[in-house]
Scaffold this motif. Structure first.
Motif, PDB file in Angstrom:
ATOM      1  N   ASP A  55       0.810  -1.217   0.000  1.00  0.00           N
ATOM      2  CA  ASP A  55       0.000   0.000   0.000  1.00  0.00           C
ATOM      3  C   ASP A  55       0.843   1.267   0.000  1.00  0.00           C
ATOM      4  N   TYR A  56       2.102   1.135  -0.306  1.00  0.00           N
ATOM      5  CA  TYR A  56       3.010   2.283  -0.287  1.00  0.00           C
ATOM      6  C   TYR A  56       2.528   3.396  -1.219  1.00  0.00           C
ATOM      7  N   SER A  57       2.050   3.041  -2.392  1.00  0.00           N
ATOM      8  CA  SER A  57       1.627   4.056  -3.366  1.00  0.00           C
ATOM      9  C   SER A  57       0.428   4.841  -2.861  1.00  0.00           C
ATOM     10  N   ASN A  58      -0.411   4.224  -2.053  1.00  0.00           N
ATOM     11  CA  ASN A  58      -1.603   4.905  -1.538  1.00  0.00           C
ATOM     12  C   ASN A  58      -1.340   5.659  -0.243  1.00  0.00           C
ATOM     13  N   ASN A  59      -0.411   5.180   0.568  1.00  0.00           N
ATOM     14  CA  ASN A  59      -0.237   5.739   1.907  1.00  0.00           C
ATOM     15  C   ASN A  59       0.943   6.678   2.074  1.00  0.00           C
ATOM     16  N   ARG A  60       1.830   6.729   1.078  1.00  0.00           N
ATOM     17  CA  ARG A  60       3.092   7.419   1.282  1.00  0.00           C
ATOM     18  C   ARG A  60       2.943   8.919   1.497  1.00  0.00           C
TER      19      ARG A  60
END
Length: 644
Positions: free
Chosen positions: A229-234
Motif C-alpha cells: 500500500d506504499y503508493s496509496n499511503n506514502r
C-alpha cells in the motif's frame, strides 16, 4: 588463505552482511576491525545530537556481532585519521588496509589523500562499493558526460545489465595479533553522547532500534506489511507511511543491493499476479532508492554542490540573510500552522515526513528567502537520518538549483498544502497544542477565524501563537522582485563580460558544470579494480547549464521558487541563538576554507525549549522528495519523491 593481516576501516558501513571490505579481509587472513572517530576532520559537518546517538548504538551493535565471529571492534578517538591508521598498521604489522567508499565532498577528499599516503608507504589499499547499486563513475551518457537530471540517470541505471551480488556474513574472523600499542578507547570515551543529552536521547529508544540486525527486521516488516500500500499511503503526513529505512541506509546497516533485489522480487511476483497496486508501489519505492543513488552521483561528479548551486546563474539571487526569520522558522514560530508543526516535530524527534520536509524547506527559501545552505545545515544538525548527499540534493532541488528542480517562480501556499496533506488538522493539533481546539475549518489559516472562534479556542495572536511572519501575497511579490533582480544582475554581468558582479560568498570564480573525465586505473599493484575513482573538472562553456526563463514573465500571479546564494550567506560569527549544535558540541570555532561558507546554526543545548530560543536535535534528511501533488509535471517532478 594467505597470511595477510588486514585493517578493516569501518565508517558508514556498520554491518557484517554484504560488507565487501570485511569479506575481503576475512578471506585473506587475520583482521583488525577499527572505527576511527575524528571530530576535528568533520569540520562544519560534525554530526548532530540524534545522529551521534544513532551512531553510538550502531557501533555497540556492530561490536557485539564482530565479537561473535571472533574479533572485536577497536574504537579510536584521534586528531588525525591517517595517524590513527598508521599507528594501527605498526601495532599489528598490517600489510593491507581495506574500506568501503563514501561519496560526500568531505570524504572524497580525505579518502583520496589517505589512500595516497598509505600507498607511498608501501601499504596495500583496497576500497569497495558497499553503499550503491552502481558506482558514480559507472553511469554516464554517451560522450562520457555526467547526467544532470534524475530521470535520465535513473533510466540509465535501470537498463544497465549487470548482476548485483550480495555477500553473506563471514562464518568466522581471525583476530589480528597486536604486538604494539594502540590508543583505543571505550564507546563512552568516544564522546558521542554527553550527560546533558542522555535524557533527551532516552526518548529516541521508544521509536528507533539502531543496528544492522534491527535494520533487517525493519526491512522485512515494511516489505511484508506496508510495501503493498506504499503508493496509496506514502503521502499521509500524520503517520509512519514510508519505510523508515533511511537512518539504517545512511549508517550502512542495511545493504542497498539487498533492498533493491528484495523489492524487485516483490515486483515480479505482483506483476505475475496482476497486482497493479503492488507493482506501482514497488516502482515508487525503487524510485526513492534511485534518488538516494542520484544524490551520491551528484556529489561525486559535482563536489561543489554543498556550497554552490548546480545552476551557476543562480549565484545572482538576492537572498535575505535574516537571522530573526531563520530563528522563527527553526522554532516553528512562523504563524503558518503546517510549517510550524513540521519544525516542532523535527526539533522534538529528529524526524519529519518527506512531504513536510518539502513544505518547510520551500517556505524557508521561497517565502522567507533564506539562503538554502542555512536550511541544509540545519537539517544536517537535526535529522536522525541526516545524510549530507541527500540533504544537498533536497535543498538544491527545492531552491531550483537543479536543472530538473522546482521552477523558480513556484511558491506553494502552506494553507493549501495543509488542507491537502492534513485535511482534518490532526497533525497540526498534535504538534501545536495551542491550536488544538480550533475547528478544522480554520486550523490551517487561523488568522481568518472570527474573534469569537479564536476566543473560544483559546488562541491569542502574539501571545500563545504568532501572527503570520509575512503574508503570502507579499512573499510572492518579494520573490518576483528577487527573480527580476537576479536576471538584471546576470544580464549586467554578461554585458560586462564578467560573471562576478555578484560574487558567491563561498567562492570567487564561476565554474561551469564540468565534464567528468575518468582517470585510467593506476598501474600500482596496491590498488584494486574496485578502487574509488576521482573526478576531474574541465571548464568548457558548452557544458554550462542555464535554466530557461519560465513563462513567469507573462503570468499575472507568479510563484517564484529558485533562490541560490548571493552575497548574503550570513555572518561567520555565531551567537547564542545561532550557534551550531555541531560547532558548540566540540567547542571549536568555525573554520572556513576558501570554498567554505558561513551558516548560522541552531543552538546546541539539548535541554533547551525550541520556543525559548535554542534548539538542539539532529536530523538528517533522507531527502528523496516526493512529487508535489499540486504541480506534479514530468518536468518538475523529476526529483520529487519521498524519502525511504
Amino acid at each position: 588463505m594467505s597470511g595477510d593481516t588486514t585493517i578493516v576501516w569501518f565508517r558508514r558501513d556498520l554491518r557484517i552482511e554484504d560488507n565487501p571490505a570485511l569479506a575481503a579481509a576475512a578471506r585473506d587472513g587475520s583482521v583488525f576491525p577499527v572505527y576511527i572517530w575524528c571530530p576535528k576532520e568533520e569540520e562544519q559537518f560534525y554530526p548532530g545530537r540524534v545522529s551521534r546517538w544513532w551512531l553510538k548504538q550502531s557501533l555497540a551493535h556492530l561490536d557485539q556481532s564482530l565479537k561473535s565471529l571472533g574479533a572485536e571492534l577497536v574504537l579510536i578517538k584521534t586528531q588525525s585519521t591517517l595517524a590513527a591508521l598508521l599507528e594501527c598498521i605498526q601495532a599489528i604489522g598490517a600489510t593491507k588496509v581495506v574500506f568501503n567508499h563514501l561519496y560526500d565532498p568531505v570524504s572524497l577528499v580525505g579518502d583520496h589523500n589517505i589512500k595516497g599516503k598509505l600507498v607511498e608507504l608501501g601499504i596495500s589499499v583496497q576500497s569497495f562499493n558497499a553503499d550503491l547499486l552502481y558506482e558514480p563513475w559507472e553511469v554516464y551518457a554517451g560522450k562520457g558526460q555526467a547526467y544532470t537530471t534524475f530521470e535520465a540517470y535513473w533510466d540509465k541505471c535501470l537498463h544497465i545489465q549487470r548482476e548485483l551480488v550480495t555477500r553473506l556474513p563471514p562464518w568466522k574472523l581471525i583476530s589480528a595479533t597486536v604486538i604494539g600499542t594502540v590508543a583505543k578507547c571505550s564507546l563512552e570515551e568516544l564522546g558521542l553522547e554527553n550527560e546533558t543529552e542522555k535524557s533527551s536521547n532516552a526518548l529516541l529508544r521508544r521509536a528507533w532500534s539502531p543496528g544492522w540486525s534491527n535494520a533487517d527486521k525493519a526491512l522485512s516488516e515494511f516489505f511484508e506489511l506496508h510495501l503493498l500500500d506504499y503508493s496509496n499511503n506514502r503521502m499521509k503526513v500524520g503517520q509512519n507511511s514510508t519505510s523508515l529505512l533511511s537512518p539504517y541506509l545512511h549508517f550502512g546497516e542495511l545493504s542497498v543491493r539487498k533492498v533493491f533485489q528484495s523489492a524487485r522480487m516483490k515486483q515480479i511476483l505482483w506483476a505475475k499476479e496482476g497486482n497493479c497496486t503492488g507493482e506501482e508501489s514497488v516502482t515508487l519505492f525503487l524510485r526513492a532508492i534511485g534518488l538516494r543513488e542520484y544524490s551520491r552521483y551528484l556529489c561525486f561528479n559535482f563536489p561543489f554542490t554543498h556550497e554552490r548551486p548546480l545552476l551557476s546563474n543562480l549565484k545572482f539571487f538576492p537572498w535575505q540573510a535574516d537571522q530573526a526569520n531563520f530563528k522563527a522558522w527553526r522554532q516553528g514560530r512562523t504563524g503558518y500552522p503546517l510549517v510550524d508543526a513540521g519544525m516542532r516535530e523535527l526539533w522534538a524527534t529528529g524526524w519529519i515526513h518527506n512531504r513536510i520536509r518539502v513544505i518547510v524547506s520551500s517556505f524557508a527559501v521561497k517565502v522567507l528567502l533564506l539562503p538554502w545552505r542555512w536550511g541544509m545545515k540545519y537539517f544536517w544538525d537535526t535529522l536522525i537520518d541526516a545524510d549530507l548527499e541527500s540533504d544537498i540534493l533536497g535543498w538544491q532541488y527545492i531552491s531550483g538549483s537543479l536543472p530538473d528542480g522546482h521552477e523558480l517562480e513556484r511558491l506553494d501556499s502552506p494553507e493549501v498544502q495543509g488542507s491537502k496533506f492534513d485535511p482534518e488538522g490532526e497533525y497540526v493539533r498534535h504538534w501545536l497544542p495551542e491550536l488544538s481546539r480550533l475547528p478544522t475549518e480554520w486550523i490551517h489559516h487561523p488568522w481568518d477565524a472570527p474573534d469569537s472562534v479564536l476566543k473560544v479556542s483559546g488562541v491569542e495572536f502574539g501571545f500563545n501563537y504568532p501572527k503570520p511572519i509575512i503574508e503570502i501575497d507579499l512573499a510572492r511579490e518579494r520573490l518576483t522582485s528577487a527573480i527580476f533582480k537576479m536576471w538584471e544582475m546576470e544580464a549586467a554581468a554578461s554585458a560586462n563580460g564578467t560573471d562576478e558582479v555578484v560574487v558567491d560568498n563561498s567562492i570567487s570564480e564561476d565554474l561551469p558544470i564540468p565534464k567528468v573525465i575518468l582517470k585510467k586505473s593506476s598501474p600500482c599493484p596496491t590498488y584494486s579494480s574496485n578502487d574509488q575513482k576521482v573526478p576531474t573538472c574541465q571548464n568548457s562553456k558548452n557544458n554550462q547549464f542555464i535554466r530557461k526563463r519560465s513563462k513567469f514573465m507573462q503570468d499575472e500571479s507568479p510563484l517564484p521558487d529558485n533562490p541560490h546564494n548571493p552575497n548574503e550567506a550570513g555572518p561567520s560569527r555565531t551567537n547564542e541563538d545561532t550557534s551550531s549544535t555541531a560547532e558548540s558540541s566540540i567547542s571549536k570555532k568555525q573554520t572556513t576554507s576558501r570554498n567554505s561558507f558561513s551558516v548560522p546554526q541552531s543552538c546546541s543545548s539539548s535541554e533547551g525549549n525550541p520556543l525559548m530560543g535554542c534548539e538542539s536535535s539532529e536530523m538528517k534528511q533522507s531527502w528523496q522528495e516526493q512529487s508535489d501533488m499540486e504541480q506534479s509535471s514530468s518536468k518538475n517532478g523529476a526529483v520529487e519523491d519521498e524519502h525511504l
